[in-house]
Design a protein around this motif. Sequence first.
Motif, PDB file in Angstrom:
ATOM      1  N   ASP A  87      39.513  30.995  38.104  1.00  0.00           N
ATOM      2  CA  ASP A  87      39.848  31.148  36.688  1.00  0.00           C
ATOM      3  C   ASP A  87      41.199  31.855  36.571  1.00  0.00           C
ATOM      4  OD1 ASP A  87      39.797  32.726  34.006  1.00  0.00           O
ATOM      5  OD2 ASP A  87      38.172  31.286  33.798  1.00  0.00           O
ATOM      6  N   PRO A  88      42.094  31.347  35.718  1.00  0.00           N
ATOM      7  CA  PRO A  88      43.432  31.945  35.617  1.00  0.00           C
ATOM      8  C   PRO A  88      43.448  33.387  35.134  1.00  0.00           C
ATOM      9  CG  PRO A  88      43.053  30.295  33.901  1.00  0.00           C
ATOM     10  CD  PRO A  88      41.946  30.155  34.879  1.00  0.00           C
ATOM     11  N   SER A  89      42.352  33.852  34.539  1.00  0.00           N
ATOM     12  CA  SER A  89      42.310  35.246  34.083  1.00  0.00           C
ATOM     13  C   SER A  89      41.938  36.204  35.202  1.00  0.00           C
ATOM     14  CB  SER A  89      41.308  35.396  32.936  1.00  0.00           C
ATOM     15  OG  SER A  89      39.975  35.204  33.397  1.00  0.00           O
ATOM     16  N   LEU A  90      41.665  35.645  36.398  1.00  0.00           N
ATOM     17  CA  LEU A  90      41.242  36.466  37.531  1.00  0.00           C
ATOM     18  C   LEU A  90      42.219  36.345  38.690  1.00  0.00           C
ATOM     19  CD1 LEU A  90      37.473  35.361  37.676  1.00  0.00           C
ATOM     20  CD2 LEU A  90      38.337  37.457  36.609  1.00  0.00           C
ATOM     21  N   GLN A 106      38.917  39.768  40.623  1.00  0.00           N
ATOM     22  CA  GLN A 106      39.195  40.920  39.763  1.00  0.00           C
ATOM     23  C   GLN A 106      39.936  40.470  38.500  1.00  0.00           C
ATOM     24  OE1 GLN A 106      41.013  44.096  41.878  1.00  0.00           O
ATOM     25  NE2 GLN A 106      40.584  45.596  40.301  1.00  0.00           N
ATOM     26  N   PRO A 107      39.492  40.897  37.325  1.00  0.00           N
ATOM     27  CA  PRO A 107      40.209  40.550  36.086  1.00  0.00           C
ATOM     28  C   PRO A 107      41.647  41.041  36.138  1.00  0.00           C
ATOM     29  CG  PRO A 107      38.025  41.434  35.595  1.00  0.00           C
ATOM     30  CD  PRO A 107      38.256  41.662  37.057  1.00  0.00           C
ATOM     31  N   LYS A 108      42.582  40.201  35.703  1.00  0.00           N
ATOM     32  CA  LYS A 108      43.994  40.579  35.706  1.00  0.00           C
ATOM     33  C   LYS A 108      44.324  41.557  34.582  1.00  0.00           C
ATOM     34  CE  LYS A 108      45.641  36.208  37.702  1.00  0.00           C
ATOM     35  NZ  LYS A 108      46.434  34.974  37.444  1.00  0.00           N
ATOM     36  N   ALA A 109      43.579  41.490  33.515  1.00  0.00           N
ATOM     37  CA  ALA A 109      43.840  42.367  32.380  1.00  0.00           C
ATOM     38  C   ALA A 109      43.623  43.816  32.786  1.00  0.00           C
ATOM     39  CB  ALA A 109      42.915  42.013  31.214  1.00  0.00           C
ATOM     40  N   PRO A 110      44.458  44.739  32.315  1.00  0.00           N
ATOM     41  CA  PRO A 110      44.284  46.159  32.653  1.00  0.00           C
ATOM     42  C   PRO A 110      42.977  46.698  32.099  1.00  0.00           C
ATOM     43  CG  PRO A 110      45.911  45.883  30.912  1.00  0.00           C
ATOM     44  CD  PRO A 110      45.620  44.516  31.416  1.00  0.00           C
TER      45      PRO A 110
END
Length: 410
Positions: A87-90, A106-110
């Motif tokens: 998934d591009p968000s990970l 791991q989620p890319k978002a802080p």
Amino acid sequence: MELLLGLVLGVIGVIGILFLLLLSFTIYYDLSRSEIPSGFDSQLKLRVFHCSFIIVFALGKCLELLGVCRQVAFIRFVVSFRNPRVDPSLSAKDLHFDGVPVRVYQPKAPSAGLRKGFMFFHGGAGMIGSIASYQDVCCKIAKETDSVLVSVGYRLSPEHLPPAQYKDCLAATLHLIQNAASHGVDPSKIIVGGDSAGGNYAAVVAQKLVERSDLPKLRAQVLIYQTSQAMDFNLPSYQQNSSMPPLFQENVVYYVTKYIGKDPSLTGQLLKGSHVPDSMRLKYGKWVSPDNIPERFKGRGYKQVPLAPYEPEVYRQLPETLEADFSCLFADDSVIQKLPETLIVSCEYDVLRDDGLLYKKRLEDHGVKVSWFHVENGFHGVLNLFDAGLFTFPAAVELMDRIVDFVKNL
């Protein structure tokens, strides 16, 4: 030129005939051997899905008989083609935790703080399955729960006989617990989980960790249609779903013998229960009793089948099947009562349904907090079909949503 063309057409014709023979065998095998209960939805879809299984297994067996490769190697090869995109968000990193290959999602978002950590152990009877083939499952859980998920590539049998599998899972889990902060994980919020054989490894890992006073306790365990005992293969779910694809009653005991590297000719004795010593029948019988299965699960038919007379020689060849490392239901009371909060998932049309129900009761009897989700229209392996295009099953979507909700609310 005409000779070459004729040769090519001849080869194509032979391949076509062989394909038709294989397809005919597959359809015959499915219709003659499998029995899908009338209450199950999407019967045609499941039959088509099951036929794909039969084709792969049959081709693997043919290649084994021809001396090309082992059947299990061919099945792994085919399964390896199922490698969904991350998934591009990970972010996804391939690492080694204490020598065990893992993939960390791991989620890319802080994040405002440390995240939950989820150790995931894939299914596959301890002989097939991989990090890659479960990538869609792991991405979904990591993304929807905003967790750091570690998918474990434990060693497979028969190249590596048990207990190599659970030991790899345990080693990787210990590594995350001891190095949680470096992966952005809160060490007090680590979860272990898995499906089928992986669910059993998760249960065993949780049991092994309860005595480690030097480490933070696990936050929870997620056990998805896991195995829990190898004593009685004639419980209600084994009888009711004996021919329910994709996992038949006879397949379960066959895979057990293959997994532990024993002669498959022992399947008959294992199915009858002649491997269980009288002392163990007295000790474990209260936990494996069909009396512990709620009456609602006997409505589709059940006839109690006593264990066959004990045969010492059979037990001598299969002792590990009754140890707690293999049959997690048989752990001591002192271990069971210290286990973390648990989600147990069972499927109505799964031979292993009652293994989960028995473990659920054992935990509840010792005061462990248990959330239980029963997939009324579920079958073994359905989790992998939550996002499979034409082969997506609503039960799989429902199951995935429940897992996500449980983890999010911890």
